[in-house]
Design an enzyme around this catalytic site. Structure first.
Site, PDB file in Angstrom:
ATOM      1  N   ARG A 173       0.837  -1.216   0.000  1.00 39.33           N
ATOM      2  CA  ARG A 173       0.000   0.000   0.000  1.00 39.33           C
ATOM      3  C   ARG A 173       0.870   1.264   0.000  1.00 39.33           C
ATOM      4  O   ARG A 173       0.554   2.244   0.682  1.00 39.33           O
ATOM      5  CB  ARG A 173      -0.932   0.038   1.218  1.00 39.33           C
ATOM      6  CG  ARG A 173      -1.985  -1.033   1.266  1.00 39.33           C
ATOM      7  CD  ARG A 173      -3.043  -0.790   0.181  1.00 39.33           C
ATOM      8  NE  ARG A 173      -4.176  -1.650   0.371  1.00 39.33           N
ATOM      9  CZ  ARG A 173      -4.241  -2.901  -0.064  1.00 39.33           C
ATOM     10  NH1 ARG A 173      -3.239  -3.440  -0.717  1.00 39.33           N
ATOM     11  NH2 ARG A 173      -5.336  -3.611   0.142  1.00 39.33           N
ATOM     12  N   SER A 246     -10.609  -0.596   3.206  1.00 42.58           N
ATOM     13  CA  SER A 246      -9.839  -0.704   4.455  1.00 42.58           C
ATOM     14  C   SER A 246      -9.416   0.687   4.927  1.00 42.58           C
ATOM     15  O   SER A 246      -8.808   1.437   4.168  1.00 42.58           O
ATOM     16  CB  SER A 246      -8.575  -1.527   4.235  1.00 42.58           C
ATOM     17  OG  SER A 246      -8.895  -2.793   3.719  1.00 42.58           O
ATOM     18  N   GLU A 350      -4.956   4.218   6.150  1.00 41.88           N
ATOM     19  CA  GLU A 350      -4.611   3.927   4.748  1.00 41.88           C
ATOM     20  C   GLU A 350      -5.045   5.022   3.773  1.00 41.88           C
ATOM     21  O   GLU A 350      -4.232   5.471   2.962  1.00 41.88           O
ATOM     22  CB  GLU A 350      -5.205   2.562   4.359  1.00 41.88           C
ATOM     23  CG  GLU A 350      -4.421   1.869   3.263  1.00 41.88           C
ATOM     24  CD  GLU A 350      -4.754   2.419   1.901  1.00 41.88           C
ATOM     25  OE1 GLU A 350      -3.826   2.714   1.137  1.00 41.88           O
ATOM     26  OE2 GLU A 350      -5.953   2.579   1.597  1.00 41.88           O
TER      27      GLU A 350
HETATM   28  N1  EPU Z   1     -10.641 -10.771   9.949  1.00 36.46           N
HETATM   29  C1  EPU Z   1     -11.215 -10.649  11.179  1.00 36.46           C
HETATM   30  N2  EPU Z   1     -12.328  -9.854  11.259  1.00 36.46           N
HETATM   31  C2  EPU Z   1     -12.888  -9.225  10.198  1.00 36.46           C
HETATM   32  C3  EPU Z   1     -12.276  -9.404   8.946  1.00 36.46           C
HETATM   33  C4  EPU Z   1     -11.161 -10.165   8.835  1.00 36.46           C
HETATM   34  O1  EPU Z   1     -10.766 -11.201  12.155  1.00 36.46           O
HETATM   35  O2  EPU Z   1     -13.873  -8.516  10.379  1.00 36.46           O
HETATM   36  C5  EPU Z   1      -9.420 -11.590   9.840  1.00 36.46           C
HETATM   37  C6  EPU Z   1      -9.706 -13.020   9.386  1.00 36.46           C
HETATM   38  O3  EPU Z   1      -8.898 -13.876  10.135  1.00 36.46           O
HETATM   39  C7  EPU Z   1      -9.234 -13.039   7.954  1.00 36.46           C
HETATM   40  C8  EPU Z   1      -8.124 -12.004   7.944  1.00 36.46           C
HETATM   41  O4  EPU Z   1      -8.528 -11.032   8.911  1.00 36.46           O
HETATM   42  O5  EPU Z   1      -8.754 -14.298   7.604  1.00 36.46           O
HETATM   43  C9  EPU Z   1      -7.960 -11.337   6.601  1.00 36.46           C
HETATM   44  O6  EPU Z   1      -9.214 -10.771   6.204  1.00 36.46           O
HETATM   45  P1  EPU Z   1      -9.517 -10.369   4.691  1.00 36.46           P
HETATM   46  O7  EPU Z   1      -9.211 -11.493   3.789  1.00 36.46           O
HETATM   47  O8  EPU Z   1     -10.896  -9.798   4.635  1.00 36.46           O
HETATM   48  O9  EPU Z   1      -8.424  -9.261   4.369  1.00 36.46           O
HETATM   49  P2  EPU Z   1      -7.878  -7.989   5.163  1.00 36.46           P
HETATM   50  O10 EPU Z   1      -6.493  -8.266   5.616  1.00 36.46           O
HETATM   51  O11 EPU Z   1      -8.832  -7.488   6.174  1.00 36.46           O
HETATM   52  C10 EPU Z   1      -6.773  -7.028   3.004  1.00 36.46           C
HETATM   53  C11 EPU Z   1      -6.772  -5.745   2.225  1.00 36.46           C
HETATM   54  C12 EPU Z   1      -8.064  -5.633   1.413  1.00 36.46           C
HETATM   55  C13 EPU Z   1      -8.132  -6.814   0.452  1.00 36.46           C
HETATM   56  C14 EPU Z   1      -8.099  -8.120   1.275  1.00 36.46           C
HETATM   57  C15 EPU Z   1      -8.043  -9.338   0.400  1.00 36.46           C
HETATM   58  C16 EPU Z   1      -5.437  -4.163   3.481  1.00 36.46           C
HETATM   59  C17 EPU Z   1      -5.425  -2.943   4.334  1.00 36.46           C
HETATM   60  N3  EPU Z   1      -6.646  -4.602   3.116  1.00 36.46           N
HETATM   61  O12 EPU Z   1      -7.834  -6.937   3.940  1.00 36.46           O
HETATM   62  O13 EPU Z   1      -8.003  -4.439   0.667  1.00 36.46           O
HETATM   63  O14 EPU Z   1      -9.304  -6.763  -0.318  1.00 36.46           O
HETATM   64  O15 EPU Z   1      -6.905  -8.127   2.118  1.00 36.46           O
HETATM   65  O16 EPU Z   1      -6.766  -9.458  -0.138  1.00 36.46           O
HETATM   66  O17 EPU Z   1      -4.385  -4.693   3.153  1.00 36.46           O
HETATM   67  C18 EPU Z   1      -8.604  -2.116   0.696  1.00 36.46           C
HETATM   68  O18 EPU Z   1      -7.398  -1.851   0.660  1.00 36.46           O
HETATM   69  O19 EPU Z   1      -9.472  -1.208   0.714  1.00 36.46           O
HETATM   70  C19 EPU Z   1      -9.037  -3.504   0.755  1.00 36.46           C
HETATM   71  C20 EPU Z   1     -10.311  -3.837   0.891  1.00 36.46           C
END
Ligand code: EPU
Length: 357
Positions: A173, A246, A350
């Site tokens: 990012r 995010s 972010e």
């Molecule tokens: N999780 C929780 N609670 C929640 C959501 C997620 O505990 O409410 C935990 C779960 O264990 C899950 C892990 O977090 O396995 C990862 O969750 P998720 O796959 O939804 O991804 P994220 O890390 O929350 C990142 C990016 C997203 C991108 C997804 C998928 C960042 C800041 N965000 O989110 O990007 O779509 O991975 O690759 O890196 C964005 O930048 O706007 C965005 C949506």
């Protein structure tokens, strides 16, 4: 002269429909750039009138904390072109996208052409130019993996810049456009190298799980559909519930910090997901930390933490007279304070914040 050829500057322009958090800030000066030659006109206008230049993409990764004084440029440069002379070999294709192209439409366009590599980045809001600023990433793929080069205009001198991938200093990012070139240039086009042979990446756990019953490897189009399904199931559509995706980056911590967190939170009971980075540090999901602190679904005034994704702050926009910009930033600060107290970790915001409350 056609309408798209004309260049006009509006004053006191409301930006509420032009930012996905639907914050009601105004721009003192505003113009739309749909032609390349508009850029020079806009930069000349800004210089003559002593105005800051504020480039705006689709407004899906910004927080407009207050009215903006300056010339806001709404970038609408369009066009998708195959670079025939620049092909490295028959199996790849270099494609140039005008900075104002909608990102998801660009992804679908390439898939229909049989050019692969962008499928995991389906349905990310925003335009292609802004995609390079934050190095959009999802489901195990980042824009930097495909970007060959980009063109930009230097705001101060009007000079054309041609940056190769390594010049952009991409990180998680992050890019040079958030660091030393912040506010210094206008990205006009990006060129990506895509493959003609389907090669899908199912490394990301949610995607692997989605296809766990499949006996054969899905096509890139099916992967794109799956990513759209997964995103729709967790992430609110900004048109229905204003948000910027995010709100925080996922923190990258050392093994010592992770060890301390486990110790302080009675390991091995906690199931904190961990993603090992090349340098030995560990990326952990901020959403997990926020959910652990029972803030998922938390609502304060007209804003809140989304019920299905703890990393997304939403603007319900349903309390008359409320100051949602102030509320969203206060909520973000409260989350940062809570995570710092509970885990000793600093969460980094972010989206780009413009102005102050
Ligand atoms: N999780 C929780 N609670 C929640 C959501 C997620 O505990 O409410 C935990 C779960 O264990 C899950 C892990 O977090 O396995 C990862 O969750 P998720 O796959 O939804 O991804 P994220 O890390 O929350 C990142 C990016 C997203 C991108 C997804 C998928 C960042 C800041 N965000 O989110 O990007 O779509 O991975 O690759 O890196 C964005 O930048 O706007 C965005 C949506």
């Amino acid at each position: 002269m056609s309408e798209s050829d004309s260049f006009t500057v509006e004053t006191d322009k409301c930006l509420q429909a032009l930012n996905s958090l639907a914050l009601p800030a105004k721009a003192s000066h505003f113009c739309t750039l749909s032609e390349f030659h508009h850029i020079k006109q806009a930069l000349d206008f800004a210089k003559t009138n002593d105005l800051n230049v504020i480039p705006l993409g689709a407004g899906s990764n910004i927080v407009l904390a207050s009215n903006l004084t300056g010339l806001v440029l709404s970038l609408k440069l369009l066009g998708i072109t195959e670079q025939k002379d620049n092909r490295s070999n028959n199996d790849t294709v270099d494609v140039t996208f005008g900075a104002g192209e909608n990102w998801h439409n660009a992804v679908i366009y390439t898939l229909k052409k049989g050019w692969y590599g962008l499928e995991n980045l389906s349905l990310i809001p925003g335009n292609t130019g802004a995609a390079a600023i934050q190095n959009i990433g999802a489901y195990g793929v980042e824009l930097a993996d495909m970007l060959v080069s980009l063109k930009a205009v230097d705001i101060e001198s009007g000079a054309l810049l041609n940056l190769m991938n390594e010049d952009c200093k991409f990180g998680y990012r992050d890019s040079i456009f958030k660091q030393s070139l912040k506010d210094k240039c206008i990205i006009t086009e990006i060129t990506l190298r895509l493959t003609k042979t389907p090669m899908v990446n199912l490394d990301y756990p949610a995607l692997r799980e989605y296809f766990s019953e499949s006996t054969k490897l899905p096509s890139p189009m099916l992967v794109s559909d799956a990513v759209c399904d997964i995103r729709r199931s967790k992430l609110p559509d900004p048109k229905e519930l204003p948000n910027v995706g995010s709100f925080f980056k996922n923190p990258i911590v050392s093994a010592e910090t992770l060890g301390r967190i486990h110790k302080e939170h009675s390991a091995p009971d906690i199931d904190l997901p961990q993603y090992l980075q090349d340098d030995g540090n560990i990326k952990i999901p901020a959403a997990w930390l926020v959910e652990y602190c029972k803030l998922k679904g938390f609502r304060h005034g007209s804003v809140g933490v989304h019920k299905d994704q703890a990393l997304v702050l939403v603007n319900y926009n349903d309390v008359e007279g409320s100051d949602s910009a102030r509320e969203i930033l206060q909520l973000a600060e409260e989350i940062q304070r809570t995570i710092k107290t509970e885990f000793g970790i600093d969460l980094e915001v972010e989206p780009r914040i413009y102005g102050s409350v």
